[in-house]
Design a protein around this motif. Structure first.
Motif, PDB file in Angstrom:
ATOM      1  N   ARG A  77       0.843  -1.197   0.000  1.00 45.07           N
ATOM      2  CA  ARG A  77       0.000   0.000   0.000  1.00 45.07           C
ATOM      3  C   ARG A  77       0.872   1.239   0.000  1.00 45.07           C
ATOM      4  N   VAL A  78       0.457   2.202  -0.793  1.00 45.18           N
ATOM      5  CA  VAL A  78       1.115   3.506  -0.849  1.00 45.18           C
ATOM      6  C   VAL A  78       0.038   4.549  -0.548  1.00 45.18           C
ATOM      7  N   VAL A  79       0.255   5.322   0.492  1.00 44.71           N
ATOM      8  CA  VAL A  79      -0.665   6.391   0.858  1.00 44.71           C
ATOM      9  C   VAL A  79      -0.063   7.698   0.347  1.00 44.71           C
ATOM     10  N   LEU A  80      -0.848   8.422  -0.449  1.00 41.90           N
ATOM     11  CA  LEU A  80      -0.412   9.677  -1.056  1.00 41.90           C
ATOM     12  C   LEU A  80      -1.281  10.801  -0.525  1.00 41.90           C
ATOM     13  N   ARG A  81      -0.649  11.867  -0.041  1.00 41.75           N
ATOM     14  CA  ARG A  81      -1.395  12.995   0.524  1.00 41.75           C
ATOM     15  C   ARG A  81      -0.953  14.298  -0.129  1.00 41.75           C
ATOM     16  N   ASN A  82      -1.922  15.154  -0.385  1.00 37.55           N
ATOM     17  CA  ASN A  82      -1.638  16.535  -0.781  1.00 37.55           C
ATOM     18  C   ASN A  82      -2.781  17.413  -0.290  1.00 37.55           C
ATOM     19  N   ARG A  83      -2.769  18.676  -0.671  1.00 37.88           N
ATOM     20  CA  ARG A  83      -3.810  19.606  -0.197  1.00 37.88           C
ATOM     21  C   ARG A  83      -5.203  19.192  -0.639  1.00 37.88           C
ATOM     22  N   SER A  84      -5.289  18.468  -1.764  1.00 36.18           N
ATOM     23  CA  SER A  84      -6.597  18.070  -2.300  1.00 36.18           C
ATOM     24  C   SER A  84      -7.199  16.874  -1.583  1.00 36.18           C
ATOM     25  N   GLY A  85      -6.380  16.106  -0.896  1.00 35.31           N
ATOM     26  CA  GLY A  85      -6.906  14.934  -0.207  1.00 35.31           C
ATOM     27  C   GLY A  85      -5.879  13.838  -0.082  1.00 35.31           C
ATOM     28  N   THR A  86      -6.361  12.647   0.176  1.00 32.33           N
ATOM     29  CA  THR A  86      -5.513  11.485   0.389  1.00 32.33           C
ATOM     30  C   THR A  86      -5.997  10.349  -0.489  1.00 32.33           C
ATOM     31  N   ALA A  87      -5.035   9.630  -1.083  1.00 34.22           N
ATOM     32  CA  ALA A  87      -5.365   8.460  -1.893  1.00 34.22           C
ATOM     33  C   ALA A  87      -4.586   7.266  -1.371  1.00 34.22           C
ATOM     34  N   LEU A  88      -5.197   6.115  -1.467  1.00 33.78           N
ATOM     35  CA  LEU A  88      -4.578   4.867  -1.070  1.00 33.78           C
ATOM     36  C   LEU A  88      -4.421   4.013  -2.318  1.00 33.78           C
ATOM     37  N   VAL A  89      -3.188   3.648  -2.631  1.00 30.11           N
ATOM     38  CA  VAL A  89      -2.896   2.842  -3.807  1.00 30.11           C
ATOM     39  C   VAL A  89      -2.447   1.469  -3.339  1.00 30.11           C
ATOM     40  N   GLU A  90      -3.064   0.425  -3.875  1.00 28.99           N
ATOM     41  CA  GLU A  90      -2.679  -0.941  -3.526  1.00 28.99           C
ATOM     42  C   GLU A  90      -2.137  -1.625  -4.772  1.00 28.99           C
ATOM     43  N   MET A  91      -0.917  -2.180  -4.646  1.00 23.69           N
ATOM     44  CA  MET A  91      -0.242  -2.838  -5.764  1.00 23.69           C
ATOM     45  C   MET A  91       0.244  -4.209  -5.335  1.00 23.69           C
ATOM     46  N   ALA A  92       0.530  -5.055  -6.310  1.00 14.29           N
ATOM     47  CA  ALA A  92       1.102  -6.370  -6.028  1.00 14.29           C
ATOM     48  C   ALA A  92       2.561  -6.190  -5.614  1.00 14.29           C
ATOM     49  N   ALA A  93       2.881  -6.629  -4.413  1.00 19.79           N
ATOM     50  CA  ALA A  93       4.241  -6.477  -3.898  1.00 19.79           C
ATOM     51  C   ALA A  93       5.265  -7.195  -4.775  1.00 19.79           C
TER      52      ALA A  93
END
Length: 130
Positions: A77-93
């Motif tokens: 999981r990669v959690v990405l944050r900026n002023r617009s909000g937060t996204a959670l990205v899930e990828m195959a390790a």
């Protein structure tokens, strides 16, 4: 690479995500997320952050990377944050690990400084040429 992106409010959608590595910027990787035929959203962060995140939660601020075993044991999981909000990205390790192995073949860990053009970097930072 297929991935799921969520806005952390429970809304998720399958989106394409591509990892990119450029030897001209050997310390960084780029994660491009988007829908086909539209301009992707690019996030640039440390290659070492992604590598360490395969084994343990790491990062703070805008990017956090962590192994995730629920519901799929091979998830990252990669959690990405900026002023617009937060996204959670899930990828195959396993796919991320394969990508990282290829980057470390191109530029071994600890050899990144041999691939950095300091004159170009200084010119870009200062807005000068030559």
């Amino acid at each position: 690479m297929a991935t799921y992106v969520s806005d952390l409010k429970g809304l998720s959608a399958p989106l394409s995500a591509d990892l990119h590595y450029d030897m001209a910027d050997p310390y960084a990787i780029r994660l491009s997320i988007g829908v086909p035929m539209e301009r992707p959203v690019d996030w640039v962060f440390a290659r070492e952050l992604l590598a360490e995140g395969l084994h343990r939660p790491t990062g703070s601020g805008d990017v956090v990377v962590m192994p995730w075993h629920h519901p799929h044991p091979d998830s990252l999981r990669v959690v990405l944050r900026n002023r617009s909000g937060t996204a959670l990205v899930e990828m195959a390790a396993s796919e991320v690990a394969t990508f990282l192995r290829r980057t470390f073949v191109l530029v071994p860990d600890g050899a990144e400084s041999h691939h950095v053009d300091l004159d170009r970097a200084i010119s870009e930072l200062t807005g000068t040429s030559g």
